[in-house]
Design a protein around this motif. Structure first.
Motif, PDB file in Angstrom:
ATOM      1  N   MET A   1      62.531  69.852  77.065  1.00  0.00           N
ATOM      2  CA  MET A   1      63.680  69.979  77.923  1.00  0.00           C
ATOM      3  C   MET A   1      63.278  69.719  79.381  1.00  0.00           C
ATOM      4  N   PRO A   2      63.650  68.368  79.682  1.00  0.00           N
ATOM      5  CA  PRO A   2      63.192  68.030  81.143  1.00  0.00           C
ATOM      6  C   PRO A   2      64.095  68.673  82.215  1.00  0.00           C
ATOM      7  N   VAL A   3      63.539  69.445  83.239  1.00  0.00           N
ATOM      8  CA  VAL A   3      64.369  70.330  84.123  1.00  0.00           C
ATOM      9  C   VAL A   3      63.621  69.782  85.628  1.00  0.00           C
ATOM     10  N   TYR A   4      64.695  69.822  86.639  1.00  0.00           N
ATOM     11  CA  TYR A   4      63.880  69.971  88.052  1.00  0.00           C
ATOM     12  C   TYR A   4      64.335  70.899  88.732  1.00  0.00           C
ATOM     13  N   ASP A   5      63.543  71.105  89.744  1.00  0.00           N
ATOM     14  CA  ASP A   5      63.991  72.162  90.653  1.00  0.00           C
ATOM     15  C   ASP A   5      64.455  71.722  92.000  1.00  0.00           C
ATOM     16  N   VAL A   6      65.556  72.428  92.617  1.00  0.00           N
ATOM     17  CA  VAL A   6      66.236  72.029  93.827  1.00  0.00           C
ATOM     18  C   VAL A   6      66.384  73.075  94.700  1.00  0.00           C
ATOM     19  N   ASP A   7      66.724  72.916  96.152  1.00  0.00           N
ATOM     20  CA  ASP A   7      66.990  73.697  96.959  1.00  0.00           C
ATOM     21  C   ASP A   7      68.388  74.356  96.883  1.00  0.00           C
ATOM     22  N   TYR A   8      68.610  75.521  97.208  1.00  0.00           N
ATOM     23  CA  TYR A   8      69.950  76.182  97.446  1.00  0.00           C
ATOM     24  C   TYR A   8      70.745  76.012  98.633  1.00  0.00           C
ATOM     25  N   THR A   9      72.036  75.632  98.605  1.00  0.00           N
ATOM     26  CA  THR A   9      72.683  75.379  99.599  1.00  0.00           C
ATOM     27  C   THR A   9      73.748  76.458  99.865  1.00  0.00           C
ATOM     28  N   HIS A  10      73.972  77.548  99.137  1.00  0.00           N
ATOM     29  CA  HIS A  10      75.026  78.496  99.245  1.00  0.00           C
ATOM     30  C   HIS A  10      76.387  77.845  99.092  1.00  0.00           C
ATOM     31  N   SER A  11      76.568  76.952  98.316  1.00  0.00           N
ATOM     32  CA  SER A  11      77.978  76.531  98.055  1.00  0.00           C
ATOM     33  C   SER A  11      78.779  77.076  97.174  1.00  0.00           C
ATOM     34  N   GLU A  12      80.171  77.199  97.042  1.00  0.00           N
ATOM     35  CA  GLU A  12      80.947  77.958  96.405  1.00  0.00           C
ATOM     36  C   GLU A  12      80.566  77.423  94.935  1.00  0.00           C
ATOM     37  N   VAL A  13      80.342  76.361  94.634  1.00  0.00           N
ATOM     38  CA  VAL A  13      80.228  75.568  93.250  1.00  0.00           C
ATOM     39  C   VAL A  13      78.730  76.358  92.826  1.00  0.00           C
ATOM     40  N   GLU A  14      77.583  76.379  93.380  1.00  0.00           N
ATOM     41  CA  GLU A  14      76.359  77.186  93.015  1.00  0.00           C
ATOM     42  C   GLU A  14      76.675  78.606  93.059  1.00  0.00           C
ATOM     43  N   SER A  15      77.508  79.213  93.632  1.00  0.00           N
ATOM     44  CA  SER A  15      77.748  80.637  93.359  1.00  0.00           C
ATOM     45  C   SER A  15      78.385  80.795  92.119  1.00  0.00           C
ATOM     46  N   GLU A  16      79.373  80.030  91.707  1.00  0.00           N
ATOM     47  CA  GLU A  16      80.118  80.148  90.396  1.00  0.00           C
ATOM     48  C   GLU A  16      79.065  79.871  89.448  1.00  0.00           C
ATOM     49  N   GLU A  17      78.375  78.868  89.410  1.00  0.00           N
ATOM     50  CA  GLU A  17      77.121  78.391  88.417  1.00  0.00           C
ATOM     51  C   GLU A  17      76.308  79.651  88.055  1.00  0.00           C
ATOM     52  N   MET A  18      75.827  80.371  89.142  1.00  0.00           N
ATOM     53  CA  MET A  18      74.999  81.415  89.098  1.00  0.00           C
ATOM     54  C   MET A  18      75.738  82.428  88.479  1.00  0.00           C
ATOM     55  N   ARG A  19      76.881  82.798  88.804  1.00  0.00           N
ATOM     56  CA  ARG A  19      77.671  84.020  88.154  1.00  0.00           C
ATOM     57  C   ARG A  19      77.688  83.603  86.512  1.00  0.00           C
ATOM     58  N   LEU A  20      78.353  82.288  86.182  1.00  0.00           N
ATOM     59  CA  LEU A  20      78.390  81.891  84.978  1.00  0.00           C
ATOM     60  C   LEU A  20      77.138  82.117  84.118  1.00  0.00           C
ATOM     61  N   LEU A  21      75.936  81.623  84.877  1.00  0.00           N
ATOM     62  CA  LEU A  21      74.664  82.016  83.902  1.00  0.00           C
ATOM     63  C   LEU A  21      74.495  83.061  83.414  1.00  0.00           C
ATOM     64  N   LEU A  22      74.588  84.154  84.605  1.00  0.00           N
ATOM     65  CA  LEU A  22      74.432  85.686  84.031  1.00  0.00           C
ATOM     66  C   LEU A  22      75.486  86.068  83.026  1.00  0.00           C
ATOM     67  N   VAL A  23      76.838  85.732  83.122  1.00  0.00           N
ATOM     68  CA  VAL A  23      77.781  85.948  81.886  1.00  0.00           C
ATOM     69  C   VAL A  23      77.109  85.301  80.805  1.00  0.00           C
ATOM     70  N   HIS A  24      76.753  84.236  80.572  1.00  0.00           N
ATOM     71  CA  HIS A  24      76.187  83.581  79.456  1.00  0.00           C
ATOM     72  C   HIS A  24      75.106  84.166  78.882  1.00  0.00           C
ATOM     73  N   SER A  25      74.301  84.767  79.786  1.00  0.00           N
ATOM     74  CA  SER A  25      72.838  85.682  79.133  1.00  0.00           C
ATOM     75  C   SER A  25      73.400  86.873  78.628  1.00  0.00           C
ATOM     76  N   TYR A  26      74.490  87.563  78.848  1.00  0.00           N
ATOM     77  CA  TYR A  26      74.950  88.649  78.107  1.00  0.00           C
ATOM     78  C   TYR A  26      75.272  88.315  76.718  1.00  0.00           C
ATOM     79  N   THR A  27      75.662  87.427  76.330  1.00  0.00           N
ATOM     80  CA  THR A  27      76.360  86.908  75.201  1.00  0.00           C
ATOM     81  C   THR A  27      75.106  87.035  73.819  1.00  0.00           C
ATOM     82  N   VAL A  28      73.683  87.149  74.097  1.00  0.00           N
ATOM     83  CA  VAL A  28      72.663  87.256  73.557  1.00  0.00           C
ATOM     84  C   VAL A  28      72.663  88.557  72.697  1.00  0.00           C
TER      85      VAL A  28
END
Length: 263
Positions: A1-28
């Protein structure tokens, strides 16, 4: 699983991505693996009109997969460093600790983090890396709303209503300050109430016979996973010991169930 790390800019897109990641993690397992949704939205939104941009960008780091999808991120608090990761990318946790220990451990070369008591994988990784268990920092209670619960009972003259019905946001801010001994203002409420999972219809209040807001219970809804969170719950110091908070919890359970929530 190739991945890369990046800095955070506090954009609305990133905020929604972070929120959806947590929502997804509950499905387990319908148990938290990462932060609870209310924790993230409080951190992201309640302070956005109170803190400078650097406050946010210096406290988050992101990891993405080859397709550019957010698969994990770190959040640094005042004392704690928190790992947030999609369940299928848990192999990244060691690399995330490597990054955090290198960039955020400070002169004392010391990092504090947490693991849920049922998360044996995270606990094992921490033990391998030499971390020491310092005890519990919070208790998470999970309720099955399919089970029967008592009806909400209030002293005579008290009633439960929503902030949407009450409409007095200035008094709601003052109540928050009285409950927790803090000094929040309109900018805090403007930020918090802009969070995606916040709703005036789920900001529940107990109102006294004199029409005063005296207790509050804020419910955050995750419709995708049919679950809701209470965060926070509290009563004005002058009105404690009357069962107001218990009544709010039971009424919130009733409304959650009516709204299709299960946990």
């Amino acid at each position: 699983m190739p991945v890369y790390d990046v800095d955070y800019t506090h954009s609305e897109v990133e905020s929604e991505e972070m929120r959806l990641l947590l929502v997804h993690s509950y499905t387990v397992s319908h148990k938290p693996l990462n932060w609870r949704l209310a924790m993230l939205e409080n951190w992201d939104y309640a302070s956005r009109y109170l803190e400078p941009l650097e406050y946010f960008t210096s406290r988050v780091h992101l990891w993405r997969n080859k397709a550019g999808e957010l698969v994990s991120f770190l959040i640094r608090g005042h004392e704690m460093t928190w790992l947030q990761v999609r369940p299928e990318y848990r192999i990244l946790e060691a690399d995330m600790f490597d990054w955090a220990e290198h960039h955020w451990a400070g002169e004392k070369a010391r990092l504090q983090t947490m693991a849920y008591d049922y998360d044996m994988e995270r606990q094992g990784l921490l033990a391998q890396r030499g971390y020491q268990d310092q005890g519990a920092i919070e208790t998470v209670r999970i309720y099955d709303l399919a089970k029967p619960y008592s009806e909400a009972a209030l002293p005579p003259g008290f009633r439960i209503m929503t902030l949407a019905e009450n409409g007095n946001t200035a008094e709601r801010i003052a109540l928050e300050n009285s409950i927790w001994g803090v000094k929040l203002d309109e900018a805090w409420f403007r930020g918090k109430s802009s969070a995606p999972s916040y709703s005036l219809d789920w900001d529940l209040l107990v109102v006294s016979p004199e029409g005063r807001q005296v207790a509050a219970c804020l419910v955050w809804i995750d419709s995708r996973n049919r679950l809701a969170e209470i965060d926070p719950l509290g009563t004005h110091p002058d009105y404690r010991g009357r069962g107001l908070a218990r009544a709010l919890v039971l009424e919130s359970f009733r409304r959650m169930r009516a709204g299709g929530m299960r946990y």
